[in-house]
Design a protein around this motif. Structure first.
Motif, mmCIF file in Angstrom:
data_model
loop_
_atom_site.group_PDB
_atom_site.id
_atom_site.type_symbol
_atom_site.label_atom_id
_atom_site.label_comp_id
_atom_site.label_asym_id
_atom_site.label_seq_id
_atom_site.Cartn_x
_atom_site.Cartn_y
_atom_site.Cartn_z
ATOM 1 N N CYS A 1 -0.595 -23.818 -54.361
ATOM 2 C CA CYS A 1 -0.819 -25.262 -54.247
ATOM 3 C C CYS A 1 0.301 -26.037 -54.930
ATOM 4 C CB CYS A 1 -2.159 -25.644 -54.871
ATOM 5 S SG CYS A 1 -3.574 -25.102 -53.948
ATOM 6 N N ALA A 2 0.695 -25.578 -56.114
ATOM 7 C CA ALA A 2 1.778 -26.254 -56.838
ATOM 8 C C ALA A 2 3.100 -26.143 -56.082
ATOM 9 C CB ALA A 2 1.912 -25.672 -58.243
ATOM 10 N N LEU A 3 3.362 -24.994 -55.479
ATOM 11 C CA LEU A 3 4.594 -24.845 -54.704
ATOM 12 C C LEU A 3 4.566 -25.705 -53.440
ATOM 13 C CD1 LEU A 3 5.261 -21.038 -55.135
ATOM 14 C CD2 LEU A 3 6.463 -22.948 -56.207
ATOM 15 N N SER A 4 3.392 -25.855 -52.846
ATOM 16 C CA SER A 4 3.273 -26.761 -51.698
ATOM 17 C C SER A 4 3.517 -28.208 -52.126
ATOM 18 C CB SER A 4 1.894 -26.643 -51.062
ATOM 19 O OG SER A 4 1.710 -25.363 -50.533
ATOM 20 N N LEU A 5 3.081 -28.544 -53.332
ATOM 21 C CA LEU A 5 3.330 -29.891 -53.843
ATOM 22 C C LEU A 5 4.827 -30.119 -54.060
ATOM 23 C CD1 LEU A 5 1.828 -32.448 -54.637
ATOM 24 C CD2 LEU A 5 1.654 -31.547 -56.941
ATOM 25 N N VAL A 6 5.549 -29.080 -54.468
ATOM 26 C CA VAL A 6 7.011 -29.195 -54.582
ATOM 27 C C VAL A 6 7.617 -29.485 -53.220
ATOM 28 C CG1 VAL A 6 9.116 -27.907 -55.096
ATOM 29 C CG2 VAL A 6 7.199 -27.782 -56.652
ATOM 30 N N GLY A 7 7.128 -28.812 -52.172
ATOM 31 C CA GLY A 7 7.609 -29.095 -50.815
ATOM 32 C C GLY A 7 7.343 -30.527 -50.401
ATOM 33 N N PHE B 1 7.125 -33.061 -52.488
ATOM 34 C CA PHE B 1 8.063 -33.894 -53.251
ATOM 35 C C PHE B 1 9.450 -33.904 -52.613
ATOM 36 C CE2 PHE B 1 5.497 -33.146 -57.363
ATOM 37 C CZ PHE B 1 4.706 -34.239 -57.089
ATOM 38 N N PHE B 2 9.922 -32.751 -52.136
ATOM 39 C CA PHE B 2 11.239 -32.716 -51.493
ATOM 40 C C PHE B 2 11.242 -33.490 -50.187
ATOM 41 C CE2 PHE B 2 12.254 -29.102 -54.305
ATOM 42 C CZ PHE B 2 13.521 -29.514 -54.715
ATOM 43 N N LEU C 1 3.376 -34.055 -44.532
ATOM 44 C CA LEU C 1 1.954 -33.969 -44.189
ATOM 45 C C LEU C 1 1.424 -32.538 -44.273
ATOM 46 C CD1 LEU C 1 1.647 -36.453 -41.207
ATOM 47 C CD2 LEU C 1 0.616 -36.652 -43.455
ATOM 48 N N VAL C 2 2.179 -31.591 -43.737
ATOM 49 C CA VAL C 2 1.713 -30.202 -43.741
ATOM 50 C C VAL C 2 1.618 -29.667 -45.157
ATOM 51 C CG1 VAL C 2 2.380 -27.845 -43.092
ATOM 52 C CG2 VAL C 2 2.477 -29.668 -41.406
ATOM 53 N N THR C 3 2.629 -29.914 -45.976
ATOM 54 C CA THR C 3 2.584 -29.398 -47.350
ATOM 55 C C THR C 3 1.521 -30.116 -48.177
ATOM 56 O OG1 THR C 3 4.437 -30.850 -47.935
ATOM 57 C CG2 THR C 3 4.957 -28.561 -47.377
ATOM 58 N N ALA C 4 1.267 -31.394 -47.900
ATOM 59 C CA ALA C 4 0.194 -32.099 -48.610
ATOM 60 C C ALA C 4 -1.170 -31.531 -48.234
ATOM 61 C CB ALA C 4 0.257 -33.594 -48.309
ATOM 62 N N VAL C 5 -1.356 -31.188 -46.975
ATOM 63 C CA VAL C 5 -2.613 -30.570 -46.558
ATOM 64 C C VAL C 5 -2.743 -29.168 -47.167
ATOM 65 C CG1 VAL C 5 -3.836 -29.650 -44.544
ATOM 66 C CG2 VAL C 5 -2.856 -31.934 -44.467
ATOM 67 N N LEU C 6 -1.631 -28.446 -47.267
ATOM 68 C CA LEU C 6 -1.670 -27.127 -47.885
ATOM 69 C C LEU C 6 -2.059 -27.203 -49.362
ATOM 70 C CD1 LEU C 6 1.413 -25.293 -46.332
ATOM 71 C CD2 LEU C 6 -1.014 -24.849 -45.918
ATOM 72 N N VAL C 7 -1.677 -28.283 -50.031
ATOM 73 C CA VAL C 7 -2.087 -28.453 -51.428
ATOM 74 C C VAL C 7 -3.604 -28.479 -51.526
ATOM 75 C CG1 VAL C 7 -2.084 -30.067 -53.366
ATOM 76 C CG2 VAL C 7 0.022 -29.611 -52.146
ATOM 77 N N ILE C 8 -4.252 -29.077 -50.553
ATOM 78 C CA ILE C 8 -5.710 -29.186 -50.567
ATOM 79 C C ILE C 8 -6.375 -27.902 -50.085
ATOM 80 C CG2 ILE C 8 -7.655 -30.464 -49.600
ATOM 81 C CD1 ILE C 8 -5.717 -32.842 -49.341
ATOM 82 N N ILE C 9 -5.797 -27.249 -49.092
ATOM 83 C CA ILE C 9 -6.453 -26.116 -48.444
ATOM 84 C C ILE C 9 -6.283 -24.806 -49.212
ATOM 85 C CG2 ILE C 9 -6.366 -24.662 -46.391
ATOM 86 C CD1 ILE C 9 -5.836 -27.133 -44.757
ATOM 87 N N LEU C 10 -5.103 -24.544 -49.733
ATOM 88 C CA LEU C 10 -4.844 -23.250 -50.360
ATOM 89 C C LEU C 10 -5.718 -23.030 -51.583
ATOM 90 C CD1 LEU C 10 -0.953 -23.116 -50.107
ATOM 91 C CD2 LEU C 10 -2.603 -21.841 -48.755
ATOM 92 N N ARG C 11 -6.111 -21.773 -51.797
ATOM 93 C CA ARG C 11 -6.993 -21.443 -52.912
ATOM 94 C C ARG C 11 -6.212 -21.090 -54.167
ATOM 95 N NH1 ARG C 11 -12.418 -19.386 -51.726
ATOM 96 N NH2 ARG C 11 -12.958 -20.160 -49.679
ATOM 97 N N ASN C 12 -5.074 -20.485 -54.017
ATOM 98 C CA ASN C 12 -4.293 -20.064 -55.172
ATOM 99 C C ASN C 12 -3.601 -21.285 -55.788
ATOM 100 O OD1 ASN C 12 -2.577 -18.884 -57.023
ATOM 101 N ND2 ASN C 12 -1.985 -17.216 -55.641
ATOM 102 N N PRO C 13 -3.836 -21.569 -57.073
ATOM 103 C CA PRO C 13 -3.252 -22.770 -57.664
ATOM 104 C C PRO C 13 -1.726 -22.745 -57.724
ATOM 105 C CG PRO C 13 -4.616 -21.600 -59.264
ATOM 106 C CD PRO C 13 -4.740 -20.881 -57.983
ATOM 107 N N VAL C 14 -1.138 -21.574 -57.823
ATOM 108 C CA VAL C 14 0.329 -21.492 -57.843
ATOM 109 C C VAL C 14 0.885 -21.877 -56.482
ATOM 110 C CG1 VAL C 14 2.292 -19.963 -58.192
ATOM 111 C CG2 VAL C 14 0.297 -19.763 -59.662
#
Length: 168
Positions: A29-35, A37-38, A14-27
């Motif tokens: 966001c992509a690293l949060s999406l990896v989190g 996925f894990f 949940l936290v990393t999915a919310v970070l994908v939406i909130i963070l401004r830097n696309p890189v």
């Protein structure tokens, strides 16, 4: 015992999915999406779906995220706010309102005990007789072959579209 593993994995997802939406830097966001996925891979392991967990890590956290990062780096996205957000904040409020309505529509049926989904033909007993890998492979290459191929074509079109946009 499973709750001791499920709750932290669900919180991380949940936290990393919310970070994908909130963070401004696309890189980031992509690293949060990896989190995310894990964490989902760990949840699949709790469901005794080892094959799906491994595929989640290899395909999504590996290949798809490399593709996302490649497209992000290729497009060289800036850090400024989009033009529509700078001049019109009412659209942002409208979008937040629609998102909240959709969330409410999702929570109401899930929260009620009367909303039950129909059972499919592939029960857990059937999965136990064939094994997870055999059942997923058989379904993927028989019943779901066309959606699988359509997904690969859509990903190919997305790559080509990103390259065309980057050339301009």
């Amino acid at each position: 015992m499973e709750w001791l593993v499920f709750v932290p994995l669900a919180a991380v997802a949940l936290v990393t999915a919310v970070l994908v939406i909130i963070l401004r830097n696309p890189v980031y966001c992509a690293l949060s999406l990896v989190g995310t996925f894990f964490a989902l891979s760990g949840l699949y392991l709790l469901l005794h779906a080892q094959f799906i967990a491994v595929v989640q890590v290899i395909v999504y956290a590996g290949a798809i995220m490399v593709l996302f990062l490649f497209v992000v780096m290729l497009l060289d996205l800036g850090h400024e706010l989009p033009a529509w957000l700078q001049r019109d904040r009412s659209r942002l409020l409208l979008g937040i309102g629609v998102a909240l309505l959709l969330l409410i529509e999702l929570v109401i049926p899930v929260g009620s005990w009367t909303a039950r989904a129909p059972q499919g033909p592939h029960t857990s007993e059937l999965a136990g007789t064939f094994g997870n890998t055999q059942l997923v492979g058989r379904l993927l290459f028989t019943d779901f072959l066309v959606p699988f191929e359509i997904t690969s074509i859509i990903l190919l079109i997305a790559i080509i579209g990103a390259m065309v946009l980057a050339r301009r």
